[in-house]
Scaffold this motif. Structure first.
Motif, PDB file in Angstrom:
ATOM      1  N   UNK A  73       0.834  -1.204   0.000  1.00 11.63           N
ATOM      2  CA  UNK A  73       0.000   0.000   0.000  1.00 11.63           C
ATOM      3  C   UNK A  73       0.867   1.251   0.000  1.00 11.63           C
ATOM      4  N   UNK A  74       1.940   1.230   0.769  1.00 10.25           N
ATOM      5  CA  UNK A  74       2.863   2.376   0.791  1.00 10.25           C
ATOM      6  C   UNK A  74       3.532   2.558  -0.571  1.00 10.25           C
ATOM      7  N   UNK A  75       3.916   1.437  -1.211  1.00 13.45           N
ATOM      8  CA  UNK A  75       4.533   1.512  -2.543  1.00 13.45           C
ATOM      9  C   UNK A  75       3.591   2.167  -3.548  1.00 13.45           C
TER      10      UNK A  75
ATOM     11  N   UNK B 201      -3.779   2.179  -9.808  1.00 15.04           N
ATOM     12  CA  UNK B 201      -4.091   1.344  -8.650  1.00 15.04           C
ATOM     13  C   UNK B 201      -4.615   2.188  -7.488  1.00 15.04           C
ATOM     14  N   UNK B 202      -4.023   3.349  -7.298  1.00 13.53           N
ATOM     15  CA  UNK B 202      -4.467   4.247  -6.239  1.00 13.53           C
ATOM     16  C   UNK B 202      -5.898   4.710  -6.485  1.00 13.53           C
TER      17      UNK B 202
ATOM     18  N   UNK C  32      -4.798   0.611  -2.490  1.00 16.73           N
ATOM     19  CA  UNK C  32      -4.088   0.875  -1.237  1.00 16.73           C
ATOM     20  C   UNK C  32      -5.045   0.852  -0.052  1.00 16.73           C
ATOM     21  N   UNK C  33      -6.202   1.470  -0.198  1.00 17.03           N
ATOM     22  CA  UNK C  33      -7.183   1.493   0.887  1.00 17.03           C
ATOM     23  C   UNK C  33      -7.691   0.085   1.199  1.00 17.03           C
ATOM     24  N   UNK C  34      -7.885  -0.731   0.172  1.00 14.76           N
ATOM     25  CA  UNK C  34      -8.334  -2.111   0.389  1.00 14.76           C
ATOM     26  C   UNK C  34      -7.284  -2.919   1.154  1.00 14.76           C
ATOM     27  N   UNK C  35      -6.025  -2.671   0.866  1.00 16.52           N
ATOM     28  CA  UNK C  35      -4.967  -3.376   1.584  1.00 16.52           C
ATOM     29  C   UNK C  35      -4.903  -2.943   3.040  1.00 16.52           C
TER      30      UNK C  35
END
Length: 258
Positions: free
Chosen positions: A216-218, A233-234, A239-242
Motif C-alpha cells: 500500500x505504501x509503494x 491502482x491508487x 491501497x485502501x483495500x490493503x
C-alpha cells in the motif's frame, strides 16, 4: 499470423502472435529474462520461455495455453476449489526448488527494487489468479513476471496464500466471488500442508499483513511520483483495500484451530 491483444493486466499491451506473446521492454526486463532462462534450464514448465525480441523491440515469450481471468470481475470457479489450492501450493514448492540456486547478475534491476542476498530467492511476487493459466483441469503456470524480485521463501508463501486462500479484505474477496470466510483458516492449513510448510500459520498471517502494508505504501509513493500504473491502482482503491485487509486480519481465526 493473427495478432490478438490479451485481456487483463493493469499495464496492458500484451499481444498474442501465434504461440508467442509480445510485450514492451522495461528496465527490469533483462533481470526477468535471466530468471526465466534459469527456470528453462531447470526444466521448470510452469513459466513462459524467453524467445528474444521482435523487429519492434518487444520481448517475445512463449504463450501459456489455458483459460485466464482476462477482464472478469468475478473469478471463475476453478480459482476457488481445494484441488486448485493444492496445485498452486505444489507449483510454488516446485518453483522454489528450481529457483533456489539462482544468483541474479549483480546489476540486476527489479521492478520492486531491492537487491538479492544469500538467503533470499527471486519470487514471481504476483502469482495470483489474474496471472494464472488453467488448462484442462490443471494449473499450466503463471505469466507476467514483471514484479519478480528478491524476498524470503516465507514471504513468498504468504503472498501466494493471500490471493488463493484468499486473505484479502472481505469486501475485495466478496467482489471477486468468495464469501465462505469461515473456511479460510482451513483453506490456509490446506495450502500450507500441500506446500509442506511446517512453521506457525500465524507467522504467515503476520507476513501477509507486513507485505500488504508495504505494498500500500509503494502504491502511494508510486502514484505521488507520477507512475501511471500506481496512479491507476491508487484511483481504484487498491491501497485502501490493503489497509482494510491488514486490520481485518488482526481478527483472523487462529489457523491452528478447527
Amino acid at each position: 499470423m493473427a495478432k490478438t491483444r490479451l485481456e487483463g493486466g493493469n499495464d496492458g499491451g500484451a499481444i498474442r502472435v501465434g504461440a508467442t506473446v509480445r510485450r514492451a521492454v522495461n528496465t527490469w526486463t533483462p533481470a526477468v529474462h535471466e530468471l526465466l532462462r534459469h527456470l528453462e534450464g531447470k526444466g521448470f514448465a510452469g513459466a513462459p520461455r524467453v524467445l528474444g525480441f521482435d523487429d519492434e523491440g518487444r520481448e517475445i515469450l512463449t504463450y501459456l495455453e489455458g483459460e485466464t481471468m482476462g477482464n472478469r470481475l468475478v473469478w471463475p470457479g476453478w480459482t476457488r476449489t481445494e484441488d486448485t489450492l493444492r496445485q498452486v501450493a505444489r507449483w510454488l514448492l516446485a518453483y522454489h526448488a528450481a529457483v533456489s540456486d539462482f544468483v541474479p547478475p549483480r546489476d540486476a534491476a527489479w521492478r520492486g527494487g531491492g537487491r538479492w542476498a544469500p538467503g533470499l530467492i527471486i519470487a514471481h511476487n504476483d502469482a495470483s489468479p489474474f496471472n494464472a493459466a488453467w488448462h484442462e483441469g490443471r494449473l499450466a503456470g503463471f505469466f507476467d513476471w514483471d514484479f519478480a524480485g528478491p524476498i524470503t521463501v516465507e514471504s513468498d508463501v504468504a503472498w501466494t496464500a493471500l490471493s488463493w486462500v484468499p486473505l484479502h479484505s472481505r469486501r475485495v474477496a466478496a467482489t471477486e466471488g468468495f464469501t465462505d470466510f469461515d473456511a479460510r483458516p482451513r483453506r490456509l492449513r490446506l495450502f500450507l500442508d500441500a506446500y509442506g510448510w511446517h512453521g506457525d500459520p500465524g507467522a504467515i498471517i503476520k507476513e501477509v499483513q507486513a507485505r500488504m502494508s508495504a505494498r500500500a505504501d509503494d502504491i502511494r509513493r508510486g502514484a505521488a511520483r507520477g507512475d501511471q500504473l500506481y496512479a491507476k491502482l491508487m484511483q481504484r482503491g487498491f491501497a485502501a483495500d490493503m489497509d482494510r485487509a491488514v486490520q481485518e486480519l488482526n481478527d483472523f481465526a487462529d489457523a491452528r484451530k478447527d
